[in-house]
Design a protein around this motif. Structure first.
Motif, PDB file in Angstrom:
ATOM      1  N   GLY A  74       0.800  -1.220   0.000  1.00 10.46           N
ATOM      2  CA  GLY A  74       0.000   0.000   0.000  1.00 10.46           C
ATOM      3  C   GLY A  74       0.830   1.267   0.000  1.00 10.46           C
ATOM      4  O   GLY A  74       0.541   2.219  -0.742  1.00 10.46           O
ATOM      5  N   LEU A  75       1.889   1.317   0.812  1.00 16.69           N
ATOM      6  CA  LEU A  75       2.723   2.514   0.883  1.00 16.69           C
ATOM      7  C   LEU A  75       3.515   2.741  -0.400  1.00 16.69           C
ATOM      8  O   LEU A  75       3.759   3.889  -0.787  1.00 16.69           O
ATOM      9  CB  LEU A  75       3.669   2.421   2.083  1.00 16.69           C
ATOM     10  N   MET A  76       3.915   1.657  -1.055  1.00 18.40           N
ATOM     11  CA  MET A  76       4.610   1.813  -2.334  1.00 18.40           C
ATOM     12  C   MET A  76       3.689   2.450  -3.379  1.00 18.40           C
ATOM     13  O   MET A  76       4.114   3.260  -4.204  1.00 18.40           O
ATOM     14  CB  MET A  76       5.106   0.452  -2.837  1.00 18.40           C
ATOM     15  N   GLY A  77       2.425   2.091  -3.314  1.00 14.77           N
ATOM     16  CA  GLY A  77       1.470   2.713  -4.226  1.00 14.77           C
ATOM     17  C   GLY A  77       1.149   4.140  -3.850  1.00 14.77           C
ATOM     18  O   GLY A  77       1.071   5.031  -4.708  1.00 14.77           O
ATOM     19  N   LEU A  78       0.993   4.366  -2.544  1.00 10.95           N
ATOM     20  CA  LEU A  78       0.598   5.693  -2.073  1.00 10.95           C
ATOM     21  C   LEU A  78       1.685   6.741  -2.290  1.00 10.95           C
ATOM     22  O   LEU A  78       1.403   7.855  -2.748  1.00 10.95           O
ATOM     23  CB  LEU A  78       0.237   5.617  -0.583  1.00 10.95           C
ATOM     24  N   HIS A  79       2.916   6.406  -1.971  1.00 13.13           N
ATOM     25  CA  HIS A  79       3.993   7.391  -2.000  1.00 13.13           C
ATOM     26  C   HIS A  79       4.838   7.363  -3.278  1.00 13.13           C
ATOM     27  O   HIS A  79       5.496   8.358  -3.593  1.00 13.13           O
ATOM     28  CB  HIS A  79       4.906   7.196  -0.786  1.00 13.13           C
ATOM     29  N   PHE A  80       4.834   6.232  -3.968  1.00  8.97           N
ATOM     30  CA  PHE A  80       5.700   6.122  -5.146  1.00  8.97           C
ATOM     31  C   PHE A  80       4.956   5.743  -6.428  1.00  8.97           C
ATOM     32  O   PHE A  80       5.569   5.618  -7.478  1.00  8.97           O
ATOM     33  CB  PHE A  80       6.810   5.090  -4.886  1.00  8.97           C
ATOM     34  N   GLY A 141      -5.896   5.078   8.414  1.00  9.97           N
ATOM     35  CA  GLY A 141      -5.592   4.271   7.239  1.00  9.97           C
ATOM     36  C   GLY A 141      -5.649   5.109   5.968  1.00  9.97           C
ATOM     37  O   GLY A 141      -5.782   6.334   6.009  1.00  9.97           O
ATOM     38  N   PHE A 142      -5.594   4.453   4.839  1.00  5.71           N
ATOM     39  CA  PHE A 142      -5.649   5.166   3.570  1.00  5.71           C
ATOM     40  C   PHE A 142      -6.170   4.247   2.474  1.00  5.71           C
ATOM     41  O   PHE A 142      -6.150   3.014   2.598  1.00  5.71           O
ATOM     42  CB  PHE A 142      -4.267   5.724   3.184  1.00  5.71           C
ATOM     43  N   VAL A 143      -6.627   4.872   1.411  1.00  2.24           N
ATOM     44  CA  VAL A 143      -7.114   4.144   0.237  1.00  2.24           C
ATOM     45  C   VAL A 143      -5.950   3.953  -0.731  1.00  2.24           C
ATOM     46  O   VAL A 143      -5.214   4.903  -1.030  1.00  2.24           O
ATOM     47  CB  VAL A 143      -8.262   4.911  -0.448  1.00  2.24           C
ATOM     48  N   VAL A 144      -5.766   2.741  -1.208  1.00  6.23           N
ATOM     49  CA  VAL A 144      -4.694   2.446  -2.160  1.00  6.23           C
ATOM     50  C   VAL A 144      -5.030   3.109  -3.493  1.00  6.23           C
ATOM     51  O   VAL A 144      -6.143   2.948  -4.007  1.00  6.23           O
ATOM     52  CB  VAL A 144      -4.525   0.927  -2.352  1.00  6.23           C
ATOM     53  N   PRO A 145      -4.104   3.880  -4.059  1.00  6.93           N
ATOM     54  CA  PRO A 145      -4.395   4.574  -5.329  1.00  6.93           C
ATOM     55  C   PRO A 145      -4.651   3.606  -6.473  1.00  6.93           C
ATOM     56  O   PRO A 145      -4.147   2.483  -6.487  1.00  6.93           O
ATOM     57  CB  PRO A 145      -3.141   5.419  -5.568  1.00  6.93           C
ATOM     58  N   SER A 146      -5.413   4.081  -7.430  1.00  6.98           N
ATOM     59  CA  SER A 146      -5.825   3.215  -8.547  1.00  6.98           C
ATOM     60  C   SER A 146      -4.651   2.736  -9.386  1.00  6.98           C
ATOM     61  O   SER A 146      -4.731   1.670 -10.001  1.00  6.98           O
ATOM     62  CB  SER A 146      -6.828   3.964  -9.438  1.00  6.98           C
ATOM     63  N   VAL A 147      -3.541   3.508  -9.419  1.00  7.17           N
ATOM     64  CA  VAL A 147      -2.390   3.096 -10.222  1.00  7.17           C
ATOM     65  C   VAL A 147      -1.824   1.765  -9.736  1.00  7.17           C
ATOM     66  O   VAL A 147      -1.260   0.992 -10.526  1.00  7.17           O
ATOM     67  CB  VAL A 147      -1.292   4.190 -10.188  1.00  7.17           C
ATOM     68  N   SER A 148      -1.985   1.479  -8.448  1.00  3.16           N
ATOM     69  CA  SER A 148      -1.492   0.220  -7.888  1.00  3.16           C
ATOM     70  C   SER A 148      -2.545  -0.883  -7.926  1.00  3.16           C
ATOM     71  O   SER A 148      -2.278  -2.004  -7.491  1.00  3.16           O
ATOM     72  CB  SER A 148      -1.034   0.429  -6.440  1.00  3.16           C
ATOM     73  N   ARG A 149      -3.703  -0.557  -8.442  1.00  6.17           N
ATOM     74  CA  ARG A 149      -4.776  -1.557  -8.516  1.00  6.17           C
ATOM     75  C   ARG A 149      -5.127  -1.867  -9.965  1.00  6.17           C
ATOM     76  O   ARG A 149      -6.250  -2.257 -10.272  1.00  6.17           O
ATOM     77  CB  ARG A 149      -6.011  -1.039  -7.760  1.00  6.17           C
ATOM     78  N   THR A 150      -4.120  -1.732 -10.806  1.00  8.07           N
ATOM     79  CA  THR A 150      -4.301  -2.028 -12.224  1.00  8.07           C
ATOM     80  C   THR A 150      -3.229  -3.010 -12.671  1.00  8.07           C
ATOM     81  O   THR A 150      -2.045  -2.812 -12.386  1.00  8.07           O
ATOM     82  CB  THR A 150      -4.190  -0.744 -13.067  1.00  8.07           C
ATOM     83  N   VAL A 235      -5.961   0.153   3.461  1.00  5.26           N
ATOM     84  CA  VAL A 235      -4.895  -0.231   4.382  1.00  5.26           C
ATOM     85  C   VAL A 235      -5.139   0.495   5.694  1.00  5.26           C
ATOM     86  O   VAL A 235      -5.288   1.722   5.706  1.00  5.26           O
ATOM     87  CB  VAL A 235      -3.508   0.153   3.811  1.00  5.26           C
ATOM     88  N   GLY A 236      -5.192  -0.244   6.810  1.00  8.66           N
ATOM     89  CA  GLY A 236      -5.458   0.372   8.103  1.00  8.66           C
ATOM     90  C   GLY A 236      -4.735  -0.334   9.227  1.00  8.66           C
ATOM     91  O   GLY A 236      -4.404  -1.523   9.126  1.00  8.66           O
ATOM     92  N   ALA A 237      -4.496   0.390  10.326  1.00 11.46           N
ATOM     93  CA  ALA A 237      -3.736  -0.157  11.450  1.00 11.46           C
ATOM     94  C   ALA A 237      -4.459  -1.315  12.131  1.00 11.46           C
ATOM     95  O   ALA A 237      -3.816  -2.154  12.769  1.00 11.46           O
ATOM     96  CB  ALA A 237      -3.458   0.950  12.468  1.00 11.46           C
ATOM     97  N   SER A 238      -5.781  -1.390  11.997  1.00 14.37           N
ATOM     98  CA  SER A 238      -6.524  -2.463  12.659  1.00 14.37           C
ATOM     99  C   SER A 238      -6.082  -3.845  12.185  1.00 14.37           C
ATOM    100  O   SER A 238      -6.169  -4.828  12.930  1.00 14.37           O
ATOM    101  CB  SER A 238      -8.030  -2.298  12.416  1.00 14.37           C
TER     102      SER A 238
END
Length: 316
Positions: A74-80, A141-150, A235-238
């Motif tokens: 998730g973080l690779m998608g969110l930040h990079f 938490g955060f929503v995974v960007p669409s670029v990482s869900r393709t 993605v969330g801490a729970s």
């Protein structure tokens, strides 16, 4: 295991894979979504089963491996803006590395001490997620960007691609688990579970094999977490909390610890038990609790474990 019986076992597992593939085209949208989620989380349970069911390592911290995959991808998608496959690979690798480090330290202990140490490591991972909230978004938490869900131009958030990717991951994990329990390495793990001292006297390096089992277990759990984030988009801490370690233990115990099909059956059973109970009453956990207590009393080896004990002794 005799050749004829092994052939029947392989046919059973391949048959399940084929049925799950076919269900993608006939299930209603709701049940298709539920089964996709069950298959991905069953991979997590398969990973846990390798450590607990086959090696006897009772961990209370496996959520940290699931979370490592989840946050790694998730973080690779969110930040990079990383694409789906490399993000999934990064998350899986992060879980494998974490399992290696934690295993090298935690396996210096055994029994109850091992349980406590793995729980403490998991809590440390959970608190780290909260501490670095600027990066991880903490409890929100955060929503995974669409670029990482393709994947190859296919939107993995759509119901059919999501189901098929979950099915592919589950099929690979299931068949790998089936191969592992028959391989010499897997048989040594069972020997360690049954009597570690005797396995050591036979010349096996039990410490190295337990570490190998934990790394395999953590890697599979992380692969499930990475896929969960990419397929379901959150993605969330729970997911790093202790309850997610308990869930894996519960799914494995319900289905049958030390059985290949048990993690899937336990996860599926638990999901639909709660789903059906919510339709009856707001106190759905009371119904779920009564059913679970009944299963524990009358099927102590789990659903698949009882099938093996009563009907098919060669079932792995």
């Amino acid at each position: 295991m005799r050749g004829k019986s092994w052939g029947a076992v392989v046919a059973l597992h391949l048959g399940l894979v084929a049925v799950l593939f076919a269900l993608n085209f006939v299930l209603p949208v709701y049940h298709q979504g539920v089964l996709a989620r069950v298959m991905v989380l069953a991979v997590y349970a398969i990973g846990y089963n390798i450590a607990f069911g086959y090696t006897g390592l009772l961990s209370l911290g496996h959520a940290m491996f699931f979370a490592a995959g989840l946050y790694g991808a998730g973080l690779m998608g969110l930040h990079f803006g990383m694409a789906a496959v490399p993000a999934w690979a990064f998350g899986t690798g992060a879980g494998a590395l974490l399992a290696l480090v934690v295993g090298a330290l935690a396996l210096r202990t055994a029994g109850v001490s091992f349980m406590i140490v793995t729980l403490m490591f998991a809590q440390a991972v959970y608190l780290t997620i909260l501490y670095f909230g600027d990066i991880t978004h903490g409890d929100d938490g955060f929503v995974v960007p669409s670029v990482s869900r393709t994947l190859a131009g296919i939107d993995l958030s759509q119901q059919h691609p999501r189901y098929l990717v979950g099915w592919a991951l589950f099929s690979a994990a299931l068949l790998f688990s089936l191969w592992l329990v028959r391989a010499p390495f897997g048989r040594v793990l069972v020997a360690i579970r049954e009597n570690e001292e005797r396995a050591r006297l036979l010349g096996y390096d039990t410490g190295a094999r337990k570490l190998g089992a934990l790394v395999i277990s953590g890697t599979i759990s992380a692969a499930s977490g990475a896929a969960y984030g990419l397929l379901f988009g959150y993605v969330g801490a729970s997911f790093a909390g202790v309850q997610y370690s308990i869930f894996a233990l519960l799914w494995v115990l319900l289905g049958g610890a030390g059985t290949v099909l048990g993690p899937f059956v336990g996860t599926l059973f638990m999901f639909y038990l709660i789903d059906l109970a919510t339709e009856v009453t707001d106190a759905y956990m009371l119904i779920a609790g009564v059913v679970l207590v009944g299963l524990t009393l009358f099927a102590p080896q789990g659903i698949v474990g009882e099938v093996r004990r009563r009907l098919w002794r060669d079932l792995p």
